[in-house]
Design a protein around this motif. Structure first.
Motif, PDB file in Angstrom:
ATOM      1  N   ILE A 121      30.634  48.663  34.885  1.00  0.00           N
ATOM      2  CA  ILE A 121      31.965  48.257  34.173  1.00  0.00           C
ATOM      3  C   ILE A 121      31.422  47.310  32.898  1.00  0.00           C
ATOM      4  CG2 ILE A 121      33.783  46.884  34.504  1.00  0.00           C
ATOM      5  CD1 ILE A 121      33.915  48.005  37.320  1.00  0.00           C
ATOM      6  N   THR A 122      30.490  46.542  32.939  1.00  0.00           N
ATOM      7  CA  THR A 122      30.353  45.524  31.824  1.00  0.00           C
ATOM      8  C   THR A 122      29.191  45.848  31.171  1.00  0.00           C
ATOM      9  OG1 THR A 122      28.879  44.383  33.569  1.00  0.00           O
ATOM     10  CG2 THR A 122      31.302  43.752  33.549  1.00  0.00           C
ATOM     11  N   HIS A 123      28.069  46.605  31.473  1.00  0.00           N
ATOM     12  CA  HIS A 123      27.024  46.612  30.787  1.00  0.00           C
ATOM     13  C   HIS A 123      26.240  45.170  30.372  1.00  0.00           C
ATOM     14  CE1 HIS A 123      27.966  50.786  30.358  1.00  0.00           C
ATOM     15  NE2 HIS A 123      29.084  50.584  29.820  1.00  0.00           N
ATOM     16  N   SER A 124      26.296  44.454  31.435  1.00  0.00           N
ATOM     17  CA  SER A 124      25.747  42.925  31.380  1.00  0.00           C
ATOM     18  C   SER A 124      25.121  42.459  32.645  1.00  0.00           C
ATOM     19  CB  SER A 124      27.070  42.085  30.971  1.00  0.00           C
ATOM     20  OG  SER A 124      26.324  40.632  31.144  1.00  0.00           O
ATOM     21  N   SER A 125      23.913  42.162  32.511  1.00  0.00           N
ATOM     22  CA  SER A 125      23.326  41.599  33.545  1.00  0.00           C
ATOM     23  C   SER A 125      23.624  40.311  34.026  1.00  0.00           C
ATOM     24  CB  SER A 125      21.769  41.586  33.341  1.00  0.00           C
ATOM     25  OG  SER A 125      21.020  42.728  33.028  1.00  0.00           O
ATOM     26  N   LEU A 126      24.290  39.823  33.170  1.00  0.00           N
ATOM     27  CA  LEU A 126      24.815  38.251  33.436  1.00  0.00           C
ATOM     28  C   LEU A 126      25.978  38.458  34.501  1.00  0.00           C
ATOM     29  CD1 LEU A 126      25.426  35.479  32.960  1.00  0.00           C
ATOM     30  CD2 LEU A 126      26.918  35.921  31.132  1.00  0.00           C
ATOM     31  N   TRP A 127      26.867  39.503  34.334  1.00  0.00           N
ATOM     32  CA  TRP A 127      27.893  39.764  35.357  1.00  0.00           C
ATOM     33  C   TRP A 127      27.154  40.194  36.739  1.00  0.00           C
ATOM     34  CZ3 TRP A 127      32.746  38.152  35.238  1.00  0.00           C
ATOM     35  CH2 TRP A 127      33.424  37.943  33.964  1.00  0.00           C
TER      36      TRP A 127
ATOM     37  N   ALA B  41      40.559  53.838  43.011  1.00  0.00           N
ATOM     38  CA  ALA B  41      41.904  53.871  42.131  1.00  0.00           C
ATOM     39  C   ALA B  41      41.383  53.702  40.668  1.00  0.00           C
ATOM     40  CB  ALA B  41      42.722  52.495  42.361  1.00  0.00           C
ATOM     41  N   GLY B  42      40.069  53.691  40.521  1.00  0.00           N
ATOM     42  CA  GLY B  42      39.398  53.411  39.131  1.00  0.00           C
ATOM     43  C   GLY B  42      39.921  52.271  38.402  1.00  0.00           C
TER      44      GLY B  42
ATOM     45  N   TYR C 160      36.629  41.044  37.819  1.00  0.00           N
ATOM     46  CA  TYR C 160      36.883  40.068  38.297  1.00  0.00           C
ATOM     47  C   TYR C 160      37.386  40.160  39.671  1.00  0.00           C
ATOM     48  CZ  TYR C 160      37.286  38.218  33.488  1.00  0.00           C
ATOM     49  OH  TYR C 160      36.844  37.818  32.399  1.00  0.00           O
ATOM     50  N   LEU C 161      38.392  41.210  40.117  1.00  0.00           N
ATOM     51  CA  LEU C 161      38.635  41.756  41.426  1.00  0.00           C
ATOM     52  C   LEU C 161      37.425  42.198  42.151  1.00  0.00           C
ATOM     53  CD1 LEU C 161      40.910  42.252  43.305  1.00  0.00           C
ATOM     54  CD2 LEU C 161      41.053  44.546  42.540  1.00  0.00           C
ATOM     55  N   MET C 162      36.528  42.513  41.619  1.00  0.00           N
ATOM     56  CA  MET C 162      35.259  42.753  42.393  1.00  0.00           C
ATOM     57  C   MET C 162      34.489  41.449  42.848  1.00  0.00           C
ATOM     58  SD  MET C 162      33.282  46.217  40.821  1.00  0.00           S
ATOM     59  CE  MET C 162      32.391  46.116  42.131  1.00  0.00           C
TER      60      MET C 162
ATOM     61  N   ALA D   7      27.724  61.353  44.829  1.00  0.00           N
ATOM     62  CA  ALA D   7      29.030  61.346  45.185  1.00  0.00           C
ATOM     63  C   ALA D   7      29.837  60.100  44.614  1.00  0.00           C
ATOM     64  CB  ALA D   7      29.179  61.194  46.666  1.00  0.00           C
ATOM     65  N   GLY D   8      29.095  58.773  44.148  1.00  0.00           N
ATOM     66  CA  GLY D   8      29.799  57.847  43.499  1.00  0.00           C
ATOM     67  C   GLY D   8      29.875  56.745  44.312  1.00  0.00           C
ATOM     68  N   TYR D   9      30.644  55.859  43.690  1.00  0.00           N
ATOM     69  CA  TYR D   9      30.915  54.493  44.255  1.00  0.00           C
ATOM     70  C   TYR D   9      31.502  54.475  45.477  1.00  0.00           C
ATOM     71  CZ  TYR D   9      28.684  52.747  39.935  1.00  0.00           C
ATOM     72  OH  TYR D   9      28.118  52.770  39.073  1.00  0.00           O
ATOM     73  N   ALA D  10      32.917  55.112  45.566  1.00  0.00           N
ATOM     74  CA  ALA D  10      33.709  55.049  46.677  1.00  0.00           C
ATOM     75  C   ALA D  10      33.198  55.977  47.823  1.00  0.00           C
ATOM     76  CB  ALA D  10      35.096  56.093  46.115  1.00  0.00           C
TER      77      ALA D  10
END
Length: 420
Positions: free
Chosen positions: A52-58, A110-111, A116-118, A178-181
């Motif tokens: 989602i972020t392409h950031s190691s900080l997140w 839901a994609g 933040y929700l995660m 199969a992905g994250y879900a």
């Protein structure tokens, strides 16, 4: 010759006698299955946050999102476990963790791609884990005989180590196919095994003096630790081992410098400690027979530090992995003894709080180790940070462990099991 070999194998093979207790057997197997799902979700969350972020900080922010609830609710959950039916508390904490997994599943389906929700969901999941982990550990001495607590703990750490190997490997396959879900769905389904085991537990009402859970109860638990050198030192030696010698944060830099950034090399490094723990668990029959657990703990943690230091100078990948696997084997043995000291020395009305603190130390120590390793590597370089931490660990734990007479002379039968 065959009889001699059979006798040796019987002495060193993992002690499975606690499996004869049906509630414990269900609890162990349920924990093992659900822990695979927990590890699967941990890997999937990290990958999804980076996606989602392409950031190691997140991705790094997942650390405090996990740690803060572990510290707060681990201490609180341990206090509650000393005041209520532990079976009911385990069920309630399990439901909280499962609802968080379901929320991750819905978020992925839901994609929404809302980091933040995660993070919020991960914090809720960590809250559930913070309540269930100390409660589950405090239950064990109520299910198995006193002289088999060490064997039960060995089986617990063994099954967790297996999950630490299987879960991430399974995550790689599931996420690719199969992905994250799908990963979160599998975790939600595997969770059922642990929940079923908790449902089948007998009633586990508190025994002894019951204190009202709250801040005062937590403080009483911390005061108990501060006035019991044996208990205090069981925490101190673990913090020394993890804060000074854990090299986990240095794996990416080592991979980049020596192995061209190979994902395969990084995977082997990441799995090395757990591989050693699994191997040690399979030949752990002798662990429960060690009586002088205080001095034994001091020695094996010093060996852990020296083994980690040696890995810093090794060049071939196979040798580094082998040395770290030896370290993982040592860590399993030390974990069993530390857990056993807490479960057999502390009275039942204190065990929940002791397990809460234990979990905070187990969760916090490695994160301190990551911070120490990263900071010293930036200041002094990879090898000095890695090897220096291991050598410091060995020196400090020998001084600390051998300078406290009560801990140095601790006898599991005389001072621990005899207290029950």
């Amino acid at each position: 010759m065959a009889l001699v070999l059979q006798s040796v194998l019987k002495r060193v093979a993992v002690d499975t006698r606690p499996l004869g207790v049906a509630p414990y057997r269900r609890l162990l197997l349920g924990q093992g299955v659900s822990f695979i799902g927990f590890q699967l979700t941990s890997v999937a969350v990290s990958a999804q946050v980076y996606d989602i972020t392409h950031s190691s900080l997140w991705v790094g922010l997942l650390g405090p999102a996990n740690l803060i609830p572990l510290v707060v609710f681990g201490l609180w959950g341990g206090a509650v476990a000393d005041a209520v039916d532990r079976r009911k508390l385990l069920l309630m904490g399990s439901v909280v963790a499962w609802l968080a997994t379901a929320a991750l599943l819905l978020h992925a389906w839901a994609g929404l791609d809302n980091v933040y929700l995660m993070l919020a969901i991960v914090a809720v999941q960590s809250t559930g884990f913070a309540v269930t982990a100390p409660t589950r550990s405090a239950i064990i001495p109520r299910l198995v005989a006193a002289d088999r607590v060490a064997a039960a703990n060995t089986l617990n750490f063994l099954i967790s180590s297996v999950g630490t190997v299987v879960g991430p490997l399974l995550a790689g396959i599931v996420l690719a196919k199969a992905g994250y879900a799908a990963a979160y769905l599998i975790d939600a389904l595997l969770f059922g095994a642990g929940f079923y085991a908790a449902v089948r537990l007998p009633r586990l009402a508190p025994v002894g003096e019951v204190s009202r859970p709250g801040l005062r109860s937590v403080v009483d638990g911390l005061r108990y630790i501060a006035t019991r050198p044996i208990v205090m030192m069981s925490f101190v030696v673990d913090i020394i081992a993890m804060a000074f010698a854990l090299p986990r944060a240095l794996y990416p830099e080592l991979t980049a410098e020596r192995f061209g950034g190979s994902p395969v090399a990084f995977g082997w490094l990441s799995a090395s400690l757990a591989i050693g723990a699994v191997a040690a668990g399979l030949v752990s029959g002798w662990v429960g027979r060690v009586r002088r657990q205080g001095v034994a703990l001091t020695v094996v943690i010093a060996l852990w530090g020296l083994t980690v230091a040696a890995a810093a100078f090794a060049q071939p990948l196979w040798l580094i992995v082998a040395l770290l696997a030896v370290g993982g084997a040592i860590d399993l043995v030390s974990s069993v003894w530390r857990q056993t000291i807490l479960q057999t020395y502390a009275p039942d009305e204190m065990r929940g709080r002791m397990q809460g603190v234990f979990m905070v130390v187990v969760a916090g120590g490695p994160r301190l180790g990551d911070l120490r390793a990263g900071a010293t590597a930036g200041a002094f370089g990879l090898v000095p940070a890695w090897a220096g931490g291991g050598l410091l660990c060995a020196a400090i734990v020998l001084v600390a462990g051998l300078s406290i007479p009560a801990f140095r002379n601790y006898d599991a039968v005389r001072d621990g099991l005899a207290r029950r």
